[in-house]
Design a protein around this motif. Structure first.
Motif, mmCIF file in Angstrom:
data_model
loop_
_atom_site.group_PDB
_atom_site.id
_atom_site.type_symbol
_atom_site.label_atom_id
_atom_site.label_comp_id
_atom_site.label_asym_id
_atom_site.label_seq_id
_atom_site.Cartn_x
_atom_site.Cartn_y
_atom_site.Cartn_z
ATOM 1 N N TYR A 61 6.045 5.990 -4.897
ATOM 2 C CA TYR A 61 5.648 5.397 -3.388
ATOM 3 C C TYR A 61 4.687 5.702 -2.074
ATOM 4 C CZ TYR A 61 7.419 4.737 1.795
ATOM 5 O OH TYR A 61 7.599 4.619 2.989
ATOM 6 N N ASP A 62 4.375 7.053 -2.743
ATOM 7 C CA ASP A 62 3.008 7.969 -2.362
ATOM 8 C C ASP A 62 2.150 8.174 -3.042
ATOM 9 O OD1 ASP A 62 4.046 9.859 -3.152
ATOM 10 O OD2 ASP A 62 4.185 11.549 -2.481
ATOM 11 N N GLY A 63 1.763 7.329 -4.363
ATOM 12 C CA GLY A 63 0.874 7.167 -4.928
ATOM 13 C C GLY A 63 0.509 8.959 -6.018
ATOM 14 N N GLU A 71 1.486 -0.850 0.047
ATOM 15 C CA GLU A 71 0.215 -0.099 0.156
ATOM 16 C C GLU A 71 0.574 1.571 0.013
ATOM 17 O OE1 GLU A 71 -1.462 0.884 3.957
ATOM 18 O OE2 GLU A 71 -1.112 -1.126 4.539
ATOM 19 N N TYR A 72 0.869 2.404 -0.351
ATOM 20 C CA TYR A 72 1.461 3.504 0.087
ATOM 21 C C TYR A 72 2.130 4.016 1.095
ATOM 22 C CZ TYR A 72 -0.652 4.357 -4.650
ATOM 23 O OH TYR A 72 -1.621 4.159 -6.409
ATOM 24 N N LYS A 73 3.191 4.176 0.964
ATOM 25 C CA LYS A 73 4.007 4.816 1.844
ATOM 26 C C LYS A 73 4.559 3.319 2.414
ATOM 27 C CE LYS A 73 3.295 9.116 2.260
ATOM 28 N NZ LYS A 73 2.975 10.633 3.046
#
Length: 345
Positions: free
Chosen positions: A44-46, A8-10
């Motif tokens: 990485y964070d979308g 999932e993001y991060k």
């Protein structure tokens, strides 16, 4: 096999996933080294929209052929290779005209988006078409060979802009691509390369890699300083390697009438654009996407030492170290430039 998965993001997790099987015309690569790219951090964070979880990221890689898919010829198990991360069909009008980076059905290693998903190289093994492989000389370390992808991107941009020997080039952004563009510009004959960045340490690194002058926008008057260095005319060409409004304005403002500007950075989807400057001064802009056939030359330049990459490696680690490095890079912790992970360490 072991892989570093963006669940999932991060959130990155080292976990067991099924080992990939090479299909017809493909090879299975045992990954020896894979660099963390700035685009991986943006995914990485979308923010980029091109790393939809779950996905194994990683595309700056090198390793050894572990198995051949059916019908794969010209390669053998044990061959040392790197690979173009842009996977192309080879049949569409773009591919047949030499623009493989614009392939109508292109995929990118380690990228997942609504159009496609291709698992990447932050894993013990990865599969790729044999058509994107480039052989490595025996003396070239895998961790240096992993720079072939960003160097090929830099070569492509410089080739598009085509600076003439003896000309002055401005490079705005002294991140990984900018530092490589500086070296390529020098290699093709630019007599002066002016580096622009907000990070003083990176400016000093840029100087050590061939920049003749370095400028920090925080000191003010960047365009004016470039004009002063070029008899008030401006540079023949510039490269924007960030992707924000202010660096774009600097790049366009730094070139002379009839100048050429290569746009490589795409951190922002949209920017403000100095249209009147471009029109009234007949500035030519080149959008530069990935690479198209520059991989063999990139490997040669690294192997021969024409471009120095060893000094760009700030960190090395195993897959298990990946989550920590991603976090540090995402938080812009000082001192980290290129992180190389070794999935089979």
């Amino acid at each position: 096999m072991k892989a570093l998965v963006l669940t999932e993001y991060k959130k990155l997790v080292v976990t067991e996933v099924p080992e990939p099987v090479p299909g017809p015309g493909e090879v299975l690569i045992e990954v020896a080294a894979c660099g963390i790219c700035g685009s991986d951090i943006h995914g990485y964070d979308g923010n980029s929209g091109r790393r939809l979880p779950p996905i194994i990221m990683g595309h700056e890689c090198a390793g050894t052929i572990a198995a051949l898919g059916k019908g794969t010829t010209g390669w053998a198990v044990g061959d040392r290779v790197t690979m173009d991360s842009m996977l192309f069909c080879g049949r569409c009008p773009y591919c047949t005209s030499g623009h493989t980076n614009l392939c109508e059905s292109r995929q990118v290693l380690g990228v997942s988006c609504p159009e496609f998903r291709k698992e990447g190289a932050f894993a013990r093994f990865v599969t790729v078409p044999a058509s994107v492989l480039v052989a490595l000389p025996d003396h070239l370390p895998f961790e240096q060979a992993a720079f072939a992808e960003p160097l090929a991107v830099s070569l492509h941009a410089v080739r598009l802009v085509d600076p003439k020997p003896g000309s002055t080039a401005v490079v705005v952004g002294a991140g990984m691509i900018g530092l490589l563009v500086i070296q390529v510009a020098r290699a093709v004959g630019c007599s002066r390369v002016i580096a622009v960045d907000l990070d003083r340490d990176r400016l000093e690194l840029a100087r050590s890699l061939g920049a003749s002058h370095v400028l920090n926008p925080a000191d003010g008057g960047t365009v004016e300083a470039i004009l002063a260095l070029t008899d008030g005319k401006g540079a023949e060409c510039a490269f924007e390697a960030v992707g924000h409004t202010n660096p774009l304005r600097t790049a366009i403002g730094s070139v002379r009438k009839g100048g050429r500007v290569g746009l490589i950075g795409n951190l922002s989807a949209t920017t403000e654009f100095p249209l009147q400057q471009v029109v009234t001064r007949e500035i030519t802009l080149f959008g530069s996407c990935a690479c198209a056939g520059e991989f063999p030359e990139a490997v040669r330049m690294i192997a021969e030492g024409t471009v120095s990459v060893a000094s760009l490696i700030t960190d090395r680690g195993r897959l298990e170290d990946g989550p920590g490095f991603f976090d540090r890079l995402y938080r812009h912790e000082p001192g980290h430039l290129k992180v190389i992970l070794s999935p089979n360490a």
